[in-house]
Write a protein that holds these residues in place. Structure first.
Motif, PDB file in Angstrom:
ATOM      1  N   GLY A  17       3.247  -5.858 -14.684  1.00 55.31           N
ATOM      2  CA  GLY A  17       1.949  -6.319 -15.168  1.00 55.31           C
ATOM      3  C   GLY A  17       1.585  -7.715 -14.720  1.00 55.31           C
ATOM      4  O   GLY A  17       0.420  -8.119 -14.794  1.00 55.31           O
ATOM      5  N   LYS A  18       2.551  -8.489 -14.250  1.00 56.98           N
ATOM      6  CA  LYS A  18       2.299  -9.844 -13.753  1.00 56.98           C
ATOM      7  C   LYS A  18       1.950  -9.840 -12.265  1.00 56.98           C
ATOM      8  O   LYS A  18       1.759 -10.894 -11.670  1.00 56.98           O
ATOM      9  N   GLY A  19       1.930  -8.645 -11.659  1.00 59.81           N
ATOM     10  CA  GLY A  19       1.619  -8.553 -10.242  1.00 59.81           C
ATOM     11  C   GLY A  19       2.798  -8.815  -9.328  1.00 59.81           C
ATOM     12  O   GLY A  19       2.626  -9.031  -8.129  1.00 59.81           O
ATOM     13  N   GLU A  20       4.004  -8.772  -9.869  1.00 59.70           N
ATOM     14  CA  GLU A  20       5.211  -8.972  -9.064  1.00 59.70           C
ATOM     15  C   GLU A  20       5.681  -7.631  -8.518  1.00 59.70           C
ATOM     16  O   GLU A  20       5.753  -6.643  -9.253  1.00 59.70           O
ATOM     17  N   LEU A  21       6.007  -7.607  -7.224  1.00 52.20           N
ATOM     18  CA  LEU A  21       6.526  -6.395  -6.604  1.00 52.20           C
ATOM     19  C   LEU A  21       7.982  -6.209  -7.020  1.00 52.20           C
ATOM     20  O   LEU A  21       8.834  -7.047  -6.708  1.00 52.20           O
ATOM     21  N   LEU A  22       8.251  -5.123  -7.734  1.00 61.17           N
ATOM     22  CA  LEU A  22       9.613  -4.837  -8.204  1.00 61.17           C
ATOM     23  C   LEU A  22      10.394  -4.019  -7.182  1.00 61.17           C
ATOM     24  O   LEU A  22      11.613  -4.067  -7.139  1.00 61.17           O
ATOM     25  N   GLY A  23       9.667  -3.225  -6.402  1.00 60.79           N
ATOM     26  CA  GLY A  23      10.312  -2.354  -5.428  1.00 60.79           C
ATOM     27  C   GLY A  23       9.341  -1.292  -4.976  1.00 60.79           C
ATOM     28  O   GLY A  23       8.123  -1.456  -5.086  1.00 60.79           O
ATOM     29  N   VAL A  24       9.906  -0.188  -4.480  1.00 60.06           N
ATOM     30  CA  VAL A  24       9.089   0.954  -4.074  1.00 60.06           C
ATOM     31  C   VAL A  24       9.699   2.219  -4.652  1.00 60.06           C
ATOM     32  O   VAL A  24      10.909   2.302  -4.874  1.00 60.06           O
ATOM     33  N   PHE A  25       8.834   3.184  -4.907  1.00 62.11           N
ATOM     34  CA  PHE A  25       9.243   4.498  -5.392  1.00 62.11           C
ATOM     35  C   PHE A  25       9.106   5.449  -4.212  1.00 62.11           C
ATOM     36  O   PHE A  25       8.013   5.639  -3.682  1.00 62.11           O
TER      37      PHE A  25
ATOM     38  N   ARG B 121      11.359  15.658   5.942  1.00 66.01           N
ATOM     39  CA  ARG B 121      10.255  16.009   6.850  1.00 66.01           C
ATOM     40  C   ARG B 121       8.979  15.247   6.509  1.00 66.01           C
ATOM     41  O   ARG B 121       8.177  14.955   7.379  1.00 66.01           O
ATOM     42  N   SER B 122       8.758  14.971   5.216  1.00 64.14           N
ATOM     43  CA  SER B 122       7.584  14.204   4.797  1.00 64.14           C
ATOM     44  C   SER B 122       7.984  13.278   3.661  1.00 64.14           C
ATOM     45  O   SER B 122       9.020  13.474   3.023  1.00 64.14           O
ATOM     46  N   GLU B 123       7.137  12.268   3.428  1.00 62.18           N
ATOM     47  CA  GLU B 123       7.534  11.217   2.495  1.00 62.18           C
ATOM     48  C   GLU B 123       6.307  10.610   1.819  1.00 62.18           C
ATOM     49  O   GLU B 123       5.244  10.492   2.420  1.00 62.18           O
ATOM     50  N   LEU B 124       6.504  10.232   0.569  1.00 61.09           N
ATOM     51  CA  LEU B 124       5.503   9.503  -0.200  1.00 61.09           C
ATOM     52  C   LEU B 124       6.199   8.282  -0.792  1.00 61.09           C
ATOM     53  O   LEU B 124       7.203   8.429  -1.501  1.00 61.09           O
ATOM     54  N   VAL B 125       5.694   7.093  -0.480  1.00 61.37           N
ATOM     55  CA  VAL B 125       6.294   5.858  -0.988  1.00 61.37           C
ATOM     56  C   VAL B 125       5.200   5.011  -1.621  1.00 61.37           C
ATOM     57  O   VAL B 125       4.174   4.728  -0.988  1.00 61.37           O
ATOM     58  N   LEU B 126       5.434   4.621  -2.872  1.00 59.52           N
ATOM     59  CA  LEU B 126       4.464   3.825  -3.617  1.00 59.52           C
ATOM     60  C   LEU B 126       5.069   2.477  -4.009  1.00 59.52           C
ATOM     61  O   LEU B 126       6.202   2.444  -4.510  1.00 59.52           O
TER      62      LEU B 126
ATOM     63  N   GLU C 129       0.824  -1.201   0.000  1.00 60.69           N
ATOM     64  CA  GLU C 129       0.000   0.000   0.000  1.00 60.69           C
ATOM     65  C   GLU C 129       0.862   1.256   0.000  1.00 60.69           C
ATOM     66  O   GLU C 129       1.928   1.298   0.617  1.00 60.69           O
ATOM     67  N   THR C 130       0.369   2.287  -0.676  1.00 67.04           N
ATOM     68  CA  THR C 130       1.041   3.584  -0.700  1.00 67.04           C
ATOM     69  C   THR C 130       1.105   4.152   0.711  1.00 67.04           C
ATOM     70  O   THR C 130       0.138   4.059   1.469  1.00 67.04           O
ATOM     71  N   GLN C 131       2.251   4.738   1.036  1.00 68.92           N
ATOM     72  CA  GLN C 131       2.458   5.379   2.331  1.00 68.92           C
ATOM     73  C   GLN C 131       2.587   6.882   2.093  1.00 68.92           C
ATOM     74  O   GLN C 131       3.518   7.332   1.433  1.00 68.92           O
TER      75      GLN C 131
END
Length: 152
Positions: A114-122, A104-109, A83-85
């Protein structure tokens, strides 16, 4: 001033058309997003490299943490939950990892192919408190989905 996400999406699509290499896509997206908005102090990817483990990938800005377990920090939470943070104040986030004292603040996605595999986070950090909105999360999530749909 709000970020022009339509132009950003068009630019990223143009630059990445036909590319499937994950690292190339990450490098291009990190650069384009980082330079698109002054709120973005550190912009980059953490790649899944093993069970429950992230390692730094392409980024723009100062040095980042090299290794982040899924069990720690904002990036770990995004990878662990899928889930996005959206974190308005990193000091209030339990277990926040201070890779840079200026954050001070952060957005992590989470980044999926397309196969539903988690590649990492942005991961996008800001030196401003409460710098990110739900619109940022939604728009960047849409760009990630299109960019990485065919990633290997």
């Amino acid at each position: 001033m709000s970020l022009d996400y339509k132009t950003l999406a068009t630019t990223v699509a143009s630059l990445t058309k036909g590319e499937t290499d994950t690292v190339s896509l990450m490098a291009t997206l990190a650069c384009e997003v980082h330079h698109a908005d002054a709120r973005f102090d550190w912009t980059g990817f953490y790649r899944v490299v093993g069970p429950e483990l992230l390692k730094i990938g392409p980024y723009q800005g100062g040095h980042g943490c090299l290794v982040i377990p899924f069990a720690r920090g904002v990036c770990g939470a995004a990878a662990r939950t899928g889930e996005t943070q959206l974190v308005a104040d990193v000091d209030a986030f339990p277990g926040h990892i201070a890779c840079a004292s200026s954050t001070r603040s952060e957005l992590v996605l989470p980044v999926w192919n397309g196969k539903g595999e988690l590649l990492g986070v942005f991961d996008i950090d800001s030196d401003q408190p409460n710098a990110f909105t739900q619109e940022d999360a939604d728009q960047l999530g849409a760009i990630l989905a299109v960019t990485f749909k065919d990633a290997a």
